[in-house]
Write a protein that holds these residues in place. Structure first.
Motif, mmCIF file in Angstrom:
data_model
loop_
_atom_site.group_PDB
_atom_site.id
_atom_site.type_symbol
_atom_site.label_atom_id
_atom_site.label_comp_id
_atom_site.label_asym_id
_atom_site.label_seq_id
_atom_site.Cartn_x
_atom_site.Cartn_y
_atom_site.Cartn_z
ATOM 1 N N ILE A 42 -0.749 16.768 -12.187
ATOM 2 C CA ILE A 42 -0.197 15.575 -11.264
ATOM 3 C C ILE A 42 -1.405 14.952 -10.810
ATOM 4 C CG2 ILE A 42 -0.421 17.146 -9.315
ATOM 5 C CD1 ILE A 42 2.159 14.522 -9.994
ATOM 6 N N ILE A 43 -2.622 15.690 -10.739
ATOM 7 C CA ILE A 43 -3.808 14.961 -10.341
ATOM 8 C C ILE A 43 -4.485 14.032 -11.231
ATOM 9 C CG2 ILE A 43 -6.301 15.487 -9.798
ATOM 10 C CD1 ILE A 43 -5.541 18.178 -8.660
ATOM 11 N N ALA A 44 -4.186 14.341 -12.522
ATOM 12 C CA ALA A 44 -4.410 13.479 -13.596
ATOM 13 C C ALA A 44 -3.551 12.274 -13.657
ATOM 14 C CB ALA A 44 -4.493 13.963 -14.985
ATOM 15 N N GLY A 45 -2.268 12.486 -13.384
ATOM 16 C CA GLY A 45 -1.321 11.548 -13.305
ATOM 17 C C GLY A 45 -1.303 10.543 -12.221
ATOM 18 N N THR A 46 -1.773 11.027 -10.902
ATOM 19 C CA THR A 46 -1.943 10.031 -9.798
ATOM 20 C C THR A 46 -3.244 9.348 -10.160
ATOM 21 O OG1 THR A 46 -3.132 12.220 -8.752
ATOM 22 C CG2 THR A 46 -0.867 11.802 -8.172
ATOM 23 N N THR A 63 -13.012 14.783 3.975
ATOM 24 C CA THR A 63 -12.305 14.556 2.734
ATOM 25 C C THR A 63 -11.052 13.526 2.934
ATOM 26 O OG1 THR A 63 -13.036 16.707 2.175
ATOM 27 C CG2 THR A 63 -11.261 15.511 0.941
ATOM 28 N N ALA A 64 -10.308 14.128 4.058
ATOM 29 C CA ALA A 64 -8.977 13.457 4.383
ATOM 30 C C ALA A 64 -9.301 11.966 4.731
ATOM 31 C CB ALA A 64 -8.203 14.216 5.482
ATOM 32 N N GLY A 65 -10.268 11.531 5.426
ATOM 33 C CA GLY A 65 -10.410 10.431 5.957
ATOM 34 C C GLY A 65 -10.857 9.278 4.550
ATOM 35 N N PHE A 66 -11.634 10.092 3.848
ATOM 36 C CA PHE A 66 -12.048 9.259 2.509
ATOM 37 C C PHE A 66 -10.860 8.832 1.911
ATOM 38 C CE2 PHE A 66 -13.055 9.323 -2.135
ATOM 39 C CZ PHE A 66 -14.115 8.283 -2.123
ATOM 40 N N PHE A 67 -10.052 9.600 1.461
ATOM 41 C CA PHE A 67 -8.781 9.415 0.760
ATOM 42 C C PHE A 67 -7.990 8.082 1.488
ATOM 43 C CE2 PHE A 67 -10.170 13.039 -1.848
ATOM 44 C CZ PHE A 67 -9.785 12.603 -3.009
ATOM 45 N N LEU A 68 -7.665 8.626 2.559
ATOM 46 C CA LEU A 68 -6.825 7.779 3.569
ATOM 47 C C LEU A 68 -7.538 6.282 3.880
ATOM 48 C CD1 LEU A 68 -5.465 10.479 5.742
ATOM 49 C CD2 LEU A 68 -4.151 9.408 4.021
ATOM 50 N N LEU A 116 0.654 -1.228 0.061
ATOM 51 C CA LEU A 116 -0.107 0.012 0.086
ATOM 52 C C LEU A 116 1.047 1.202 0.047
ATOM 53 C CD1 LEU A 116 -2.835 -1.076 2.498
ATOM 54 C CD2 LEU A 116 -3.016 -0.862 0.239
ATOM 55 N N ASN A 117 2.071 1.002 0.108
ATOM 56 C CA ASN A 117 3.176 2.256 0.035
ATOM 57 C C ASN A 117 2.748 3.370 -0.988
ATOM 58 O OD1 ASN A 117 4.095 -0.228 1.331
ATOM 59 N ND2 ASN A 117 5.865 1.148 2.210
ATOM 60 N N ALA A 118 2.651 2.930 -2.309
ATOM 61 C CA ALA A 118 2.466 3.744 -3.331
ATOM 62 C C ALA A 118 1.216 4.364 -3.270
ATOM 63 C CB ALA A 118 2.920 3.235 -4.635
ATOM 64 N N ASP A 119 0.230 3.477 -2.867
ATOM 65 C CA ASP A 119 -1.143 4.042 -2.737
ATOM 66 C C ASP A 119 -1.464 5.299 -1.654
ATOM 67 O OD1 ASP A 119 -2.455 2.344 -4.564
ATOM 68 O OD2 ASP A 119 -1.759 0.721 -3.005
ATOM 69 N N PHE A 120 -0.598 5.296 -0.689
ATOM 70 C CA PHE A 120 -0.647 6.297 0.268
ATOM 71 C C PHE A 120 -0.213 7.777 -0.291
ATOM 72 C CE2 PHE A 120 -1.255 3.272 3.735
ATOM 73 C CZ PHE A 120 -2.277 4.033 4.344
ATOM 74 N N TRP A 121 0.814 7.340 -1.121
ATOM 75 C CA TRP A 121 1.496 8.680 -1.989
ATOM 76 C C TRP A 121 0.424 9.162 -2.923
ATOM 77 C CZ3 TRP A 121 2.479 11.081 -6.425
ATOM 78 C CH2 TRP A 121 3.337 11.877 -6.501
ATOM 79 N N LEU A 122 -0.072 8.288 -3.750
ATOM 80 C CA LEU A 122 -0.946 8.667 -4.653
ATOM 81 C C LEU A 122 -2.185 9.262 -4.334
ATOM 82 C CD1 LEU A 122 -0.411 5.522 -6.853
ATOM 83 C CD2 LEU A 122 0.110 7.955 -7.498
ATOM 84 N N LEU A 123 -2.940 8.733 -3.336
ATOM 85 C CA LEU A 123 -4.145 9.311 -2.711
ATOM 86 C C LEU A 123 -4.113 10.449 -1.805
ATOM 87 C CD1 LEU A 123 -6.344 6.045 -2.282
ATOM 88 C CD2 LEU A 123 -6.619 7.591 -4.094
ATOM 89 N N GLY A 124 -2.982 10.187 -0.886
ATOM 90 C CA GLY A 124 -2.736 11.513 -0.133
ATOM 91 C C GLY A 124 -2.017 12.667 -0.760
ATOM 92 N N ILE A 125 -1.172 12.570 -1.613
ATOM 93 C CA ILE A 125 -0.678 13.795 -2.323
ATOM 94 C C ILE A 125 -1.883 14.108 -3.092
ATOM 95 C CG2 ILE A 125 0.921 14.598 -4.047
ATOM 96 C CD1 ILE A 125 2.013 13.965 -1.178
#
Length: 834
Positions: free
Chosen positions: A227-231, A597-602, A166-175
């Motif tokens: 970057i939003i589109a890329g993530t 919003t933060a809770g949804f993504f994380l 899940l490491n990369a997913d935290f970057w993609l959704l968090g950022i």
């Protein structure tokens, strides 16, 4: 406006100041969390961004401890990857960009002579989303889930095949959602700068810092969507196996680099330009003379912003793009040095004309110019293709990056903290300690990062966690590590002095630097007692009695007309008063919406799906509740803001600040869509046959029917926007919604009949992405239509309170245009490439 008479010369009515104070009173205790005042949110923003700076700095020190000696085992390879990824990510996404927006939120309203920014609750939402999400993201380090693919997250390394956790997913959704927070702040700043300047503050008289933030806001609007589109694409690949970046299924890893660096290189100037604006504000003060070449500097700011978008492939010279493309980007990389040099020469000329005392801000500004110029010179070096091919991905680039970013942003930020800290409680930081702080930071920085140029030229690659003693890098790496700790000690000494200063009893702020800009006028929670009329570039120098007049309420809006929070909306070019803007007050809803919003993504990242959707619903409820409260009929039609000036209360259509904010939001939206179209075209051009043989396009009937329904939907909504009464509006809105849903159904059915399978190959995945993005907009319009009808039936939607209707109309017409553009792209690109 050309008259020299003051707007208010009659005696002020009794109780006027008390009512103004009551309207703007800051809540105390736990209710402080509801505050939306720009001063309070700005300070919270600044404090949080400095916290992330410290956390990222600690990670940097851990890296230097690991690299101090060869073959070190202080950090394992996997831990080092997480540490260096988080160091870069936190510095770039959670410190550098937020801190410049934070300072702007704090300074700009007073600098522009406004009571507050036009959307205080949006600023609060942006801060809380950033703070909650950022802290949760950082805590992934402590549970082994921190991203480890580098702050640039290049696939295929970050795809499921090589990063299955899940490491990369935290970057993609968090950022991703942190970038949304930054965009919200940019919209707030653009509208505030254009429409809430003090009367008489024309664009030509606007402070250079405000110009810098206006350029930066526009840059964020066009750069961050990439970057939003890329993530989004990379997360779709990881979560649903849509192979955008998998080469053996028609994808292309280079696509990520294009999207990332279209954001990443403008980001360097998004960080630098606010610092340049602060420098252009501080240098005239410390020199005691007006800024030399003021208009040339403003033009240079715009030019830097323009050139920055031509430089994204500056980071891709080794990616095999072709000589012609690389030569163009190389030329642009050199050209951007010209407007940057104009600013540096103007600053030097200003100091030459004046008399500079070696105060703390002056020391940090001189250090900034030395370090940044050196970073700029190495930037010109790596713009030369043969040289870049030699030093790409070596420590030479690490040194260049830090000289540009720390020299170009951090030193001006520290100068700004020393310069503007008195605005908080009237006390200045210690000048004696400042010399130690500067010496340690300046010396430690150069000892840490200058040797990296040499280690890079000696061949030390970036991102390695250890090295052999036979390479000959031992002494240079130890020197860099010592310098890093010296720099860190200087930062700690500054924090000690900052804590000591903030604990001192508050005193009168005054104007300790004899500055010329409006933020040094006497101010309270409500900003200035009255909104000043401006007649010059340097108002506090050229209008010497202005502070006394403003404090006495002799300028515009000396009280509160409606009993609520208010400011004056002015025209974008000439700053002529247009209407009285009523601002929303303190509320829990921005905090609730941000936490949701933060809770949804994380939580979505850790596959707690139901809990994540509960947070998402809480976010929607919070946003709807705050919007429901905001757009209400004004308490009065007109307001007397001066003895000789009465203004309408609120505005509608294109005269409204909310209409322009919606338009800017849709520009962001269109840029995200354009990024998806770019991905579609890029993948198409990589294919031998487009479309793939197994993916025949649907018959033209379905796209043509969809386009007709989209046009009908927009026409129906145009009729609805002319009918405010609920009995006429509701049927038209619902009919428009039915047409919109039918159009999407046609698109979906057409793609279904075409037999496209997003998991089969990348081309079909890009088509599905365009369709899904249109579907997301249709869902938003369903919610907007229901919300609009509810307001109409409650009688809240009137001819005097129709911002919801006007803004929804913009969104509706945009969605129709986007649907038509998507259909054209999907069906015309293969035909053109056939």
């Amino acid at each position: 406006m050309t008259s020299t008479a003051l707007p208010n010369t009659l005696p002020r009515p009794p109780g006027e100041l008390e009512r103004l104070e009551a309207a703007w009173k800051t809540p105390r205790g736990w209710r402080y969390l509801t505050t939306v005042n720009n001063t309070n949110i700005g300070l919270l923003y600044i404090g949080t961004s400095l916290l992330f700076f410290l956390l990222a700095g600690v990670l940097g020190l851990l890296m230097r401890m690991q690299l101090a000696v060869p073959e070190n085992t202080f950090l394992s390879a996997s831990t080092y990857n997480q540490v260096f990824t988080m160091h870069g990510t936190v510095m770039m996404f959670l410190f550098a960009i937020p801190v410049v927006e934070a300072i702007a939120v704090y300074l700009l309203p007073n600098m522009l002579g406004a009571r507050d920014l036009p959307f205080p609750r949006l600023s609060a939402y942006a801060f809380w989303a950033y703070a909650i999400g950022g802290l949760a993201f950082f805590c992934t380090l402590f549970v082994g889930l921190a991203p480890d693919g580098g702050w640039f997250m290049y696939p295929p390394l970050t795809g499921k095949a090589y990063s299955p956790g899940l490491n990369a997913d935290f970057w993609l959704l968090g950022i991703g959602f942190i970038e949304i927070s930054a965009i919200a702040g940019a919209i707030e700043l653009i509208v505030g700068i254009l429409f809430t300047r003090a009367p008489g503050m024309t664009l030509g008289r606007m402070p250079v810092y405000a110009w810098a933030m206006l350029v930066v806001g526009v840059m964020i609007v066009f750069a961050f969507p990439a970057i939003i589109a890329g993530t989004a694409l990379l997360e779709l690949e990881r979560a649903y196996d849509w192979p955008f970046f998998i080469a053996d299924r028609g994808g292309d890893p280079i696509l990520w680099q294009h999207l990332f660096w279209f954001f990443g290189h403008p980001e360097v100037y998004i960080i630098f330009l606010p610092a340049a604006g602060m420098v252009s504000t501080m240098i005239p003060t410390i020199a005691g003379v007006p800024l030399v070449g003021r208009r040339a500097i403003i033009v240079a700011l715009v030019a830097v912003g323009f050139f920055s978008f031509a430089l994204w492939a500056h980071h891709m010279f080794t990616a095999g793009l072709g000589v012609l493309k690389m030569s163009f980007v190389s030329a642009a990389s050199m050209a951007v040095a010209v407007p940057t040099a104009i600013q540096v020469f103007a600053w030097i000329a200003t100091m030459w004309r004046g008399r500079v005392s070696m105060s703390a801000p002056a020391l940090f500004l001189l250090g900034f110019m030395f370090i940044f110029v050196l970073g700029g010179l190495t930037g010109v070096m790596v713009a030369v293709l043969p040289f870049d091919w030699q030093v790409h991905d070596t420590y030479f680039i690490v040194a260049h990056l830090h000289y540009v970013l720390i020299g170009g942003m951090l030193f001006p930020v520290f100068a700004a903290l020393y310069y503007w800290i008195p605005l908080i409680n009237g006390n200045q930081l210690s000048e004696r300690l400042a010399r130690w702080v500067f010496g340690l930071m300046f010396g430690g920085f150069n000892v840490a990062f200058f040797p990296m140029h040499i280690t890079g030229l000696l061949g030390m690659p970036r991102r390695v966690y250890t090295y052999s003693s036979e390479m000959g890098w031992d002494g240079l790496n130890m020197l860099s590590s010592v310098g890093a700790f010296v720099f860190a000690f200087g930062v700690l000494l500054f924090l000690f002095d900052l804590a000591r200063t903030l604990r001192l009893p508050a005193k009168d702020i005054g104007n300790p630097w004899n500055a010329a800009t409006l933020e040094w006028l006497p101010s309270e929670d409500y900003g200035n007692r009255s909104i000043a009329r401006i007649t010059s570039d340097d108002p506090l120098w050229e209008q010497p009695t202005l502070a006394r007049e403003v404090e006495a309420g002799q300028h515009y809006l000396p009280g509160t007309v409606s009993g609520r929070r208010e400011t004056i909306a002015t025209s974008a070019l000439g700053a002529v008063p247009r209407y009285l803007m009523i601002l929303p007050g303190d509320s829990w809803w921005p905090l609730i919406a941000a936490a949701g919003t933060a809770g949804f993504f994380l939580l979505l990242t850790v596959t707690l799906t139901w809990t994540a959707w509960a947070c998402g619903i809480a976010a929607i409820v919070g946003i709807v509740a705050w919007l429901w409260q905001s757009d209400r009929p004004p308490p009065l039609a007109h307001a007397k803001v001066a003895d000789d000036l009465t203004l309408p209360v609120g505005a509608r259509g294109t005269a409204s600040h909310s209409w322009w904010a919606t338009l800017i939001m849709l520009v962001v939206d269109a840029t995200i869509f354009a990024s998806f179209v770019f991905a579609y075209i890029h993948i198409s051009m990589r294919l031998t046959v487009c479309p793939p043989p197994q993916a025949a396009l649907a018959a033209p009937l379905w796209p043509l029917l969809s386009i007709a329904l989209l046009l009908a939907s927009s026409a129906l909504f145009w009729l609805a926007s002319r009918a405010v009464q609920r009995r006429r509006l509701t049927p038209l809105v619902l009919a428009a919604l039915v047409c919109m849903l039918a159009a999407f159904a046609c698109d979906f059915n057409g793609q279904r009949l075409a037999g496209l399978e997003p998991t089969a190959q990348a081309w079909s995945a890009t088509v599905a992405t365009l369709l899904a993005y249109q579907g997301l907009h249709v869902i938003v319009l369903v919610l907007a239509a229901l919300y609009l009808c509810a307001r109409a039936w409650r009688g809240i939607l009137t001819s005097a309170s129709r911002a919801t209707l006007d803004n929804t109309a913009l969104m509706w017409h945009y969605t129709s245009l986007q649907g038509i553009a998507a259909a054209a792209a999907i069906h015309l690109v293969p035909w053109l490439m056939d």
